[in-house]
Design an enzyme around this catalytic site. Structure first.
Site, PDB file in Angstrom:
ATOM      1  N   ASP A   1       8.114   9.555  -6.019  1.00  0.00           N
ATOM      2  CA  ASP A   1       7.540  10.028  -4.751  1.00  0.00           C
ATOM      3  C   ASP A   1       8.000  11.446  -4.425  1.00  0.00           C
ATOM      4  OD1 ASP A   1       5.678   8.437  -3.514  1.00  0.00           O
ATOM      5  OD2 ASP A   1       7.168   7.089  -2.611  1.00  0.00           O
TER       6      ASP A   1
ATOM      7  N   LYS B   1      -2.116   0.799  -6.573  1.00  0.00           N
ATOM      8  CA  LYS B   1      -1.182   1.506  -7.463  1.00  0.00           C
ATOM      9  C   LYS B   1      -0.979   0.706  -8.744  1.00  0.00           C
ATOM     10  CE  LYS B   1       1.117   3.977  -3.742  1.00  0.00           C
ATOM     11  NZ  LYS B   1       2.163   4.023  -2.722  1.00  0.00           N
TER      12      LYS B   1
ATOM     13  N   GLN C   1       7.694   1.290  -1.285  1.00  0.00           N
ATOM     14  CA  GLN C   1       6.552   1.528  -0.390  1.00  0.00           C
ATOM     15  C   GLN C   1       7.027   1.637   1.059  1.00  0.00           C
ATOM     16  OE1 GLN C   1       3.251   1.980  -1.367  1.00  0.00           O
ATOM     17  NE2 GLN C   1       2.922   2.478   0.790  1.00  0.00           N
TER      18      GLN C   1
END
Ligand code: NAD
Length: 281
Positions: free
Chosen positions: A119, A52, A96
Site C-alpha cells: 500500500d 483484489k 484492509q
C-alpha cells in the site's frame, strides 16, 4: 475531449502483469504472493477484498485472504503480520482499512515490513517517495500518475494542481508529479481561492470526497483532469469533478466510475510484483 478509459488501461496493465508473472515463474520457479488481512464485516471492504483476490488470481499471483472478526485483538493481528513478514512466499501484505477503533492503524502499518508494504503507507516508503528513492507508492495516486502519463508522457514544467492533501491520495500524488518535474500546488479545505488555483493547472487531480466540487469554469482549456472522488448521491455515483461541464473544457478527463477506480487494483498487483522483484535481488 479524450475520455480516459481507466477500465481499458487497467485491463492492458493487468495483461502486461500477467505476462510478467509468467516470466518470473520461469525464472525463479515461484510467483509473487499477496496476502490481505480483512477485519470485520464492513460491506465495501468485503467487496474491495473480493475484487483484489480475484484480480490477483487472474494475473497468476499467489493470493490469500486472512479474515478476522471485528472483535479480534490487536496483538493477534500484529503477530500475524510478524509471521507474514518472515514468510518468504509472501511478497506483499495489505491490511484492509478502515480498522475497528480498538486497533491502532499506525501500529499496524508500521508492523508491516517496508519491503512488503504494497500500500506504500509505511513511513519508510512515504519518506523514500518524498526523497525520490525507490519505494512502494500508494495504489490510487500511482494509478492516476499512469493515466496522466498515457495522455502526456512528458510532464516537464507542467503546472499541476492537486485538490486534497490526504496521506492516501493528495500527498503521494504531489510527490509523483514533482518527480516528473511538474510545478505542483497542493490545495485543501483551508485553501483561500480554490477556483483560482485550479484555473492555473495544466493538470488537475481532485481527491476530496465532495460531489462535483470542481466546476467547468474552474478548469483551464485543454487541462488534463483526473477525478479520484467516489461519492454516492441521489443520481448515483459521481466524482469530485462536475463531469458534464468540465468535459466541454478539458483536453482529457476520467469518468466516475470507470476512471481511476480500476487502476487502483491493477497498481496493487503491480506493487506486489515490484516487491517480489526487489526481494529477489
Ligand atoms: P480524505 O477525506 O482523507 O481527504 C480529503 C481531502 O480533501 C483533505 O485533505 C481535505 O483537506 C480536502 N478537502 C475537503 N474539503 C475540501 C474543500 N472544500 N476544498 C478543497 N479541499 C477539500 O479523502 P481521501 O481518502 O483522499 O479520498 C478522497 C476521495 O477519493 C473520496 O471520495 C474517496 O472515496 C475517493 N477515493 C477513491 C479511490 C479510488 O480508487 N478511485 C481510492 C481512495 C479514495
Amino acid at each position: 475531449m479524450i475520455l480516459i478509459d481507466g477500465k481499458k488501461i487497467a485491463l492492458e496493465l493487468r495483461e502486461e502483469l500477467k505476462e510478467e508473472v509468467s516470466k518470473l515463474k520461469l525464472k525463479y520457479n515461484k510467483v509473487p504472493g499477496l496476502t490481505v488481512i480483512l477485519i470485520g464485516e464492513d460491506p465495501p471492504s468485503q467487496i474491495y477484498v473480493r475484487n483484489k483476490e480475484k484480480s490477483a488470481n487472474e494475473v497468476g499471483l499467489k493470493s490469500e485472504v486472512i479474515r478476522y472478526p471485528d472483535s479480534v485483538e490487536e496483538k493477534t493481528v500484529l503477530d500475524k503480520i510478524d509471521e507474514l513478514n518472515k514468510d518468504e512466499s509472501v511478497s506483499g501484505i495489505l491490511v484492509q482499512l478502515p480498522l475497528p477503533k480498538h486497533i491502532d492503524k499506525q501500529k499496524v502499518i508500521e508492523t508491516i515490513l517496508p519491503s512488503k508494504d504494497v500500500d506504500g503507507f509505511h513511513p519508510m516508503n512515504v519518506g523514500n517517495l518524498s526523497s525520490g528513492y525507490e519505494s512502494s507508492v500508494p495504489c490510487t495516486p500511482l494509478g492516476c500518475y499512469l493515466l496522466i502519463k498515457k495522455i502526456e508522457p512528458n510532464l516537464n514544467g507542467k503546472k499541476a494542481v492537486v485538490v486534497g492533501r490526504s496521506n492516501l491520495n493528495g500527498k503521494p500524488m504531489t510527490q509523483l508529479l514533482l518527480k516528473e518535474n511538474c510545478t505542483v500546488t497542493i490545495t485543501h479545505s483551508k485553501t483561500k481561492d480554490l477556483k483560482g488555483e485550479c484555473l492555473k493547472g495544466d493538470i488537475i487531480v481532485a481527491a476530496v470526497g465532495i460531489p462535483e466540487l470542481v466546476k467547468g469554469d474552474w478548469v483551464k482549456k485543454d487541462a488534463i483532469v483526473i477525478d479520484v472522488g467516489i461519492n454516492k448521491t441521489d443520481k448515483g455515483i459521481v466524482g469530485d469533478i462536475a463531469f458534464d461541464e468540465v468535459s466541454k473544457i478539458a483536453k482529457a478527463l476520467t469518468p466516475v466510475p470507470g476512471g481511476v477506480g480500476p487502476m487502483t487494483i491493477a497498481c496493487l498487483l503491480k506493487n506486489t510484483i515490484e516487491c517480489f522483484k526487489r526481494s529477489q535481488k
